[in-house]
Write a protein that holds these residues in place. Structure first.
Motif, PDB file in Angstrom:
ATOM      1  N   ALA A 181       0.407  -0.946   0.008  1.00  0.00           N
ATOM      2  CA  ALA A 181       0.066   0.176   0.372  1.00  0.00           C
ATOM      3  C   ALA A 181       0.393   1.150  -0.147  1.00  0.00           C
ATOM      4  CB  ALA A 181      -0.978   0.070   1.116  1.00  0.00           C
ATOM      5  N   PHE A 200      -7.559   3.284  -1.094  1.00  0.00           N
ATOM      6  CA  PHE A 200      -8.198   1.599  -1.432  1.00  0.00           C
ATOM      7  C   PHE A 200      -9.899   1.747  -0.927  1.00  0.00           C
ATOM      8  CE2 PHE A 200      -3.906   2.156  -0.402  1.00  0.00           C
ATOM      9  CZ  PHE A 200      -3.026   1.432  -1.292  1.00  0.00           C
ATOM     10  N   VAL A 207      -8.336  -5.648  -3.247  1.00  0.00           N
ATOM     11  CA  VAL A 207      -8.198  -3.967  -3.690  1.00  0.00           C
ATOM     12  C   VAL A 207      -9.364  -3.702  -4.746  1.00  0.00           C
ATOM     13  CG1 VAL A 207      -6.784  -2.304  -4.595  1.00  0.00           C
ATOM     14  CG2 VAL A 207      -6.248  -3.934  -2.555  1.00  0.00           C
ATOM     15  N   TRP A 210      -8.329   1.714  -6.275  1.00  0.00           N
ATOM     16  CA  TRP A 210      -7.391   2.414  -5.656  1.00  0.00           C
ATOM     17  C   TRP A 210      -6.576   4.149  -6.128  1.00  0.00           C
ATOM     18  CZ3 TRP A 210      -2.657   4.724  -7.535  1.00  0.00           C
ATOM     19  CH2 TRP A 210      -2.461   4.017  -8.972  1.00  0.00           C
ATOM     20  N   LEU A 229     -10.738   7.359  -6.784  1.00  0.00           N
ATOM     21  CA  LEU A 229     -10.789   6.382  -6.655  1.00  0.00           C
ATOM     22  C   LEU A 229     -12.361   5.874  -6.481  1.00  0.00           C
ATOM     23  CD1 LEU A 229     -10.543   3.617  -4.482  1.00  0.00           C
ATOM     24  CD2 LEU A 229     -11.738   4.744  -2.475  1.00  0.00           C
TER      25      LEU A 229
END
Ligand SMILES: [Zn+2]
Length: 281
Positions: A181, A200, A207, A210, A229
């Motif tokens: 991350a 995320f 995931v 992101w 996002l």
């Protein structure tokens, strides 16, 4: 494919054949673009123009009800779709424009240098300022209303990264070795504040979208990681129903935080959020 995209049946049929899928793509690679141009006997720009209603179909515009589609094209003739995304609550400024959505989509796919941007409406001043952050803005061609423009024509007397001494404006995101991350937060483009931030959306342990922070010399057209996002989620044919939790990763020395923004949204959408700092102390 949805009703408002049914009009161009030859395009829809060609897409379904080339992609072997009925789902509207959020990008086309070089081979797919070539196959579609051959099948439809058109140029890449003509293909992008015909695909604009498909790009606009990704729009989420509960405030303006104005659906905008944009398609960024890179040197390899790859197409990256984008659409506007508006938060349902809060101020009107809580929106990501289609041009920004398409550019982030391109950057997140490690696109080559962008050569063209095709839009179904004239780009607003905010987007012109955002586009001006691109390293190759002076070479970019922007097409709307059946006219092509060299980008500098659309933003004369501009204020850009060079005015604040930035030598490496927005080009590729450093994602080559990204796996953890914090790597995605470190890929943020923030030459003015050095802020590193990534968000995320998780479904279980996976995931599903992101984003990272992209900054602008004039700040206001900077890209909110939250809006980016949500735009990415939509481009992936997903919605909040698919999200189990949000995560925000920020460098511990950041000068400002996106925590409040995500917290407000998480509360509004009744999703849990987790906030991490790195490096851990
Ligand atoms: Zn705009």
């Amino acid at each position: 494919m949805s009703e408002n995209t049914q009009a161009d049946l030859p395009l829809i049929t060609a897409l379904q054949t080339v992609l072997a899928s009925k789902q509207i793509p959020n990008m086309l690679n070089s081979q797919q673009t070539k196959a579609l141009c051959n099948s439809l006997n058109c140029t890449t720009i003509e293909l992008a123009e015909r695909m604009l209603p498909l790009a606009a179909s990704f729009s989420f515009a509960p405030k303006s009800d104005f659906k905008v589609g944009a398609i960024a094209i890179d040197k390899q003739q790859q197409l990256f779709l984008g659409a506007n995304y508006e938060l349902e609550y809060g101020p009107l400024s809580g929106s990501l424009h289609a041009e920004q959505s398409a550019i982030f989509n391109a950057l997140s796919h490690q696109a080559d240098e962008l050569t063209d941007l095709v839009i179904n409406a004239a780009p607003c001043g905010y987007c012109r300022q955002f586009i001006n952050e691109l390293a190759n803005a002076n070479q970019l061609k922007v097409r709307f209303n059946q006219q092509s423009y060299d980008f500098p024509q659309l933003l004369p007397q501009s204020f850009g990264p060079n005015d604040l001494g930035v030598k490496t404006p927005l080009a590729k995101l450093e994602l080559n070795a990204a796996s953890q991350a914090p790597d995605f937060a470190k890929a943020s483009y923030a030459p003015y504040t050095q802020v590193q931030s990534a968000m995320f959306a998780y479904q279980g342990d996976k995931v599903i979208a992101w984003s990272c922070y992209l900054e602008n010399v004039a700040f206001n057209p900077s890209l909110s990681p939250l809006l980016t996002l949500l735009s990415q989620l939509t481009l992936n044919h997903l919605s909040l129903n698919n999200v189990d939790r949000f995560e925000l990763w920020e460098h511990k020395d950041n000068r400002f935080s996106f925590k409040q923004e995500l917290q407000n949204f998480a509360e509004h959408s009744q999703k849990p959020m987790v906030h991490h700092y790195y490096p851990s102390t």
